[in-house]
Design a protein around this motif. Structure first.
Motif, PDB file in Angstrom:
ATOM      1  N   SER A  72     -36.402  -5.911 -49.381  1.00 19.04           N
ATOM      2  CA  SER A  72     -35.261  -6.791 -49.647  1.00 19.04           C
ATOM      3  C   SER A  72     -35.224  -7.064 -51.151  1.00 19.04           C
ATOM      4  O   SER A  72     -36.207  -6.809 -51.859  1.00 19.04           O
ATOM      5  CB  SER A  72     -35.429  -8.102 -48.860  1.00 19.04           C
ATOM      6  OG  SER A  72     -36.663  -8.702 -49.208  1.00 19.04           O
ATOM      7  N   ASN A  74     -34.038 -10.130 -52.733  1.00 20.64           N
ATOM      8  CA  ASN A  74     -33.606 -11.516 -52.940  1.00 20.64           C
ATOM      9  C   ASN A  74     -33.938 -12.029 -54.335  1.00 20.64           C
ATOM     10  O   ASN A  74     -33.131 -12.731 -54.942  1.00 20.64           O
ATOM     11  CB  ASN A  74     -34.253 -12.427 -51.890  1.00 20.64           C
ATOM     12  CG  ASN A  74     -33.764 -12.078 -50.501  1.00 20.64           C
ATOM     13  OD1 ASN A  74     -32.565 -11.943 -50.282  1.00 20.64           O
ATOM     14  ND2 ASN A  74     -34.683 -11.868 -49.569  1.00 20.64           N
ATOM     15  N   ALA A  78     -31.334 -13.432 -57.109  1.00 22.42           N
ATOM     16  CA  ALA A  78     -31.493 -14.760 -57.707  1.00 22.42           C
ATOM     17  C   ALA A  78     -31.525 -14.647 -59.228  1.00 22.42           C
ATOM     18  O   ALA A  78     -30.955 -15.483 -59.946  1.00 22.42           O
ATOM     19  CB  ALA A  78     -32.773 -15.415 -57.180  1.00 22.42           C
ATOM     20  N   ASP A  92     -38.485  -7.278 -53.450  1.00 20.37           N
ATOM     21  CA  ASP A  92     -39.288  -8.499 -53.274  1.00 20.37           C
ATOM     22  C   ASP A  92     -40.772  -8.196 -53.062  1.00 20.37           C
ATOM     23  O   ASP A  92     -41.639  -8.781 -53.702  1.00 20.37           O
ATOM     24  CB  ASP A  92     -38.752  -9.301 -52.073  1.00 20.37           C
ATOM     25  CG  ASP A  92     -37.349  -9.831 -52.342  1.00 20.37           C
ATOM     26  OD1 ASP A  92     -37.021 -10.063 -53.519  1.00 20.37           O
ATOM     27  OD2 ASP A  92     -36.591  -9.985 -51.367  1.00 20.37           O
TER      28      ASP A  92
END
Ligand code: GDP
Length: 308
Positions: A72, A74, A78, A92
């Motif tokens: 992933s 994320n 961010a 990640d």
């Protein structure tokens, strides 16, 4: 048979996965390119070492050819939301590898030690050595100036015209512990299907490695990354042209002359045989497009058969 491989990332990972599945991985030492290592978010990223480690432990994302499967992004999203640097795609879970490596390097450990520790933790069967513990960095000269390799390759999508290439730091780099011995004492040295300019070129630029390839009693075999007059993936074509090499199997033979004994070329390049011979390497025809695991194993078997 003790084999030592010189390796970049994606192409090498496919071939070595085949080789590791039909030889004893303990007899295999892989010398990985570190000249496209980069500092991203303050972390030491070693794309080729990680691609090899992930591929040979069954963790690689096969569709992308880099990074971890089922990853992933994320943290990347961010970072982008903060307006931070987000052009280099760090996953990640992949981040853990870079954080682990960076902390260990900051604590004074050498890249070769950290690479070994990561390989051991992830169950890597082969011995993976960085080409050097010292920083060597590929830089690409474009009409707008010099670019770090990852800026050229990832951020700018390998689109800028290439005028020149340099391996910054190579003059004062030393081969990592075990690298020269692995070349000198192997029964066979295999140059993987990797970019000759930005994956194998930097390995050859480390003082002592070319000499070891000249001196070794091992048979030195390479697999051409150029198939049908073009690279299978990546910017090897533009980079070879910028170095004055034809983008052909013969161009690969020329890049590795005079220490190369055998060059595995794709069957569709059979007309290149004489040109390869002229550069001092004996051509070996094979199916070299590694589009699935069966083909990876078949090429490894063919190579072992030729070497036997
Ligand atoms: P980069 O992606 O060009 O930076 O370089 P890498 O050395 O990591 O790997 C890409 C090289 O592997 C390219 O030169 C490709 O042509 C070659 N390659 C990738 N897949 C294959 C394949 O299936 N067969 C062969 N013969 N070469 C391949």
């Amino acid at each position: 048979m003790r084999a030592t491989a010189l390796a970049g990332g994606t192409g090498a990972a496919k071939f070595l996965r085949g080789l590791a599945s039909c030889t004893n991985p303990r007899d295999l030492t892989v010398i990985g390119n570190t000249a496209d290592d980069a500092d991203i978010w303050g972390l030491h990223v070693s794309p080729d070492l990680d691609t090899l480690t992930y591929a040979l432990t069954g963790r690689l994302d096969l569709r992308r050819g880099w990074g971890l499967a089922e990853e992933s992004f994320n943290a990347l999203a961010a970072m982008a939301a903060l307006g931070g640097e987000a052009w280099f795609r760090l996953g990640d879970r992949d981040l853990a590898t870079h954080i682990y490596r960076t902390r260990a390097l900051r604590a004074g450990r050498r890249l070769s030690e950290v690479t070994e520790a990561i390989g051991r933790a992830l169950g890597l069967g082969v011995s993976l050595l960085p080409m050097s513990d010292d920083p060597v960095r590929t830089r690409i000269q474009t009409p707008d100036g010099w670019l770090a390799f990852q800026h050229y390759f990832v951020r700018d999508g390998a689109r800028p015209p290439v005028i020149g290439i340099e391996y910054a730091g190579a003059g004062t780099a030393a081969p990592a512990p075990g690298v020269l011995d692995a070349i000198r004492t192997a029964d066979v040295v295999i140059v993987c299907p990797s970019n000759p300019i930005t994956s194998i070129g930097p390995i050859l630029s480390v003082p002592g490695i070319r000499e070891a390839l000249h001196e070794t009693t091992a048979v030195v075999l390479a697999i051409s990354p150029i198939v049908g007059g073009a690279p299978v993936s990546g910017p090897a074509g533009d980079l070879m042209r910028a170095c004055g090499l034809p983008v052909t199997a013969a161009g690969v033979a020329r890049a590795y002359a005079p220490w190369l004994d055998l060059l595995v070329i794709d069957r569709q390049d059979s007309t290149e045989r004489h040109a390869v011979l002229e550069f001092g390497a004996e051509p070996v025809l094979a199916e070299t497009l590694l589009t699935d695991h069966d083909r990876e194993v078949a090429l490894a078997r063919r190579v072992l058969e030729v070497l036997a």
